[in-house]
Design an enzyme around this catalytic site. Structure first.
Site, short mmCIF file in Angstrom:
data_model
loop_
_atom_site.label_atom_id
_atom_site.label_comp_id
_atom_site.label_asym_id
_atom_site.label_seq_id
_atom_site.Cartn_x
_atom_site.Cartn_y
_atom_site.Cartn_z
CG HIS A 249 -0.62 2.03 -9.40
ND1 HIS A 249 -0.78 1.64 -8.09
CD2 HIS A 249 -1.74 2.73 -9.72
CE1 HIS A 249 -1.94 2.10 -7.63
NE2 HIS A 249 -2.54 2.77 -8.59
CG ASP B 212 -2.06 0.98 1.09
OD1 ASP B 212 -2.45 1.27 -0.06
OD2 ASP B 212 -2.57 1.45 2.12
CG LEU C 154 9.40 -16.80 -4.58
CD1 LEU C 154 9.45 -16.90 -3.06
CD2 LEU C 154 9.78 -15.37 -5.00
C1 IPE Z 1 -5.25 -2.68 -0.21
O1 IPE Z 1 -4.99 -1.34 -0.37
C2 IPE Z 1 -5.30 -3.35 -1.55
C3 IPE Z 1 -4.02 -3.48 -2.24
C4 IPE Z 1 -2.85 -3.19 -1.77
C5 IPE Z 1 -4.11 -4.04 -3.57
P1 IPE Z 1 -6.17 -0.27 -0.45
O2 IPE Z 1 -5.50 1.04 -0.60
O3 IPE Z 1 -7.14 -0.65 -1.49
O4 IPE Z 1 -6.84 -0.44 0.96
P2 IPE Z 1 -7.65 0.62 1.82
O5 IPE Z 1 -8.61 1.33 0.90
O6 IPE Z 1 -6.66 1.57 2.39
O7 IPE Z 1 -8.32 -0.19 2.88
C1 IPE Z 2 -1.76 0.18 -3.38
O1 IPE Z 2 -1.46 1.53 -3.42
C2 IPE Z 2 -1.95 -0.41 -4.76
C3 IPE Z 2 -3.36 -0.68 -5.12
C4 IPE Z 2 -4.37 -0.64 -4.31
C5 IPE Z 2 -3.60 -1.06 -6.49
P1 IPE Z 2 -2.61 2.62 -3.35
O2 IPE Z 2 -2.95 3.02 -4.75
O3 IPE Z 2 -3.74 2.16 -2.52
O4 IPE Z 2 -1.85 3.81 -2.64
P2 IPE Z 2 -2.47 4.83 -1.60
O5 IPE Z 2 -2.98 4.04 -0.44
O6 IPE Z 2 -3.58 5.54 -2.31
O7 IPE Z 2 -1.36 5.72 -1.24
MG MG Z 3 -4.10 2.38 -0.52
#
Ligand code: IPE
Ligand code: IPE
Ligand code: MG
Length: 239
Positions: free
Chosen positions: A35, A18, A130
C-alpha cells in the site's frame, strides 16, 4: 500556434488501483508495504495528469467492502492516509492540486477526518491545475442508496417536484465530486468494477491493465491516454 490542451476531450479520469497486496506478496513484503508503494505511484500519476492537462483524477483508495479486511491492514491504511497527507499536502498545494475526499469518510474516525479537512482546506484554490478526488469508504451502490433517500426526502418535504428530478439532480446529490468519467483504468488484471462510480462510468472508456498498481508507471498511464485518443466515442450516434 501551440495547442494548449491536447487532451481537450479527456477531462475526467478514474482509477481502480488494484494489486498492492499481490505485488507485496510477490516481492516477499508486508501487505502494508504494498500500500505504501501504491501511494508513491499515485504521486507519479498525479504529476503526469497535470502534464496531460486532465481536469480530474478520481482514485479508489478504500471501498465500502474493504472494511472486511484484517484490522491490522485497515489500521495500516488509516496511518498511510494521515502520513500521505502530512508528506504531500505542501507540494500538492504548490502544484495547485485541489484535494477532495468522498465516501463515508466519517467511518475512518476523528483523526483521519481532521486530516482530510486540513488537506481539503489547504489545497483549496480557484485556479487549480488538477482535481484529485479520493474515494474513501466509498461504494457506488451505497452512494445511489444515499442519494435516493436524500432526493426522496426533498420531495416528501415538498422542496422538490418529482418532475424536476433529472440527471443533474442525481449528479449533485451523489457524494462523488465528478459527473461523467471519460476514462476508467483498473490495474491488477481483474476485469470488474468492484462497486466504483457506478452512475458516473455510464459512458466511460474502460481499460484493464494486467500490471499490479505498484508497477504502474507514467509511461503506462501515457499509453492509456494515447489509446483513449484513438477511440471513436459514438455515444449511440451513427457517425
Ligand atoms: C477495489 O479493489 C477497491 C480499491 C482499489 C480500493 P478490491 O481489491 O477491493 O476489489 P475486489 O475485491 O478484487 O473486487
Ligand atoms: C488495492 O490493492 C488497494 C486497496 C483495496 C486498499 P489490494 O490490496 O486489493 O491488492 P490485491 O488485489 O490484494 O493484490
Ligand atoms: Mg484487490
Amino acid at each position: 500556434m501551440a495547442i494548449k490542451n491536447q487532451n481537450a476531450n479527456l477531462k475526467n479520469v478514474a482509477i481502480i488501483m488494484d494489486g498492492n497486496g499481490r505485488w507485496a506478496r510477490k516481492n516477499s513484503l508486508k501487505i502494508s508495504q504494498g500500500h505504501k508503494k501504491g501511494v508513491q505511484i499515485v504521486r507519479e500519476i498525479v504529476e503526469e495528469s497535470i502534464l496531460q492537462n486532465i481536469d480530474s483524477l478520481t482514485i479508489y483508495a478504500f471501498s465500502s467492502e474493504n472494511w472486511q479486511r484484517p484490522k491490522s491492514e485497515i489500521n495500516a491504511i488509516k496511518k498511510l492516509v494521515v502520513d500521505a497527507i502530512n508528506d504531500q499536502v505542501p507540494e500538492l498545494k504548490e502544484q495547485k492540486v485541489k484535494l477532495k475526499f468522498f465516501g463515508h469518510t466519517e467511518d475512518f474516525g476523528e483523526k483521519v477526518i481532521k486530516k482530510i479537512k486540513y488537506a481539503e482546506s489547504e489545497t483549496f484554490c480557484e485556479d487549480y491545475k488538477l482535481n484529485l478526488n479520493v474515494a474513501l469508504s466509498y461504494g457506488g451502490k451505497q452512494d445511489i442508496l444515499d442519494l435516493v433517500k436524500k432526493i426522496s426526502k426533498e420531495v416528501f418535504d415538498k422542496k422538490l417536484n418529482i418532475d424536476d428530478i433529472d440527471e443533474s439532480k442525481i449528479h449533485e446529490s451523489s457524494c462523488a465530486p465528478v459527473n461523467e468519467i471519460d476514462l476508467l483504468i483498473r490495474t491488477g488484471g481483474d476485469k470488474r468494477i468492484s462497486n466504483f462510480l457506478l452512475y458516473q462510468i455510464a459512458y466511460a472508456e474502460i481499460m484493464f491493465i494486467d500490471k499490479f498498481w505498484p508497477e504502474f508507471s507514467k509511461e503506462d498511464f501515457k499509453e492509456c491516454v494515447s489509446n483513449f485518443q484513438k477511440v471513436s466515442r459514438r455515444f449511440g450516434k451513427r457517425v
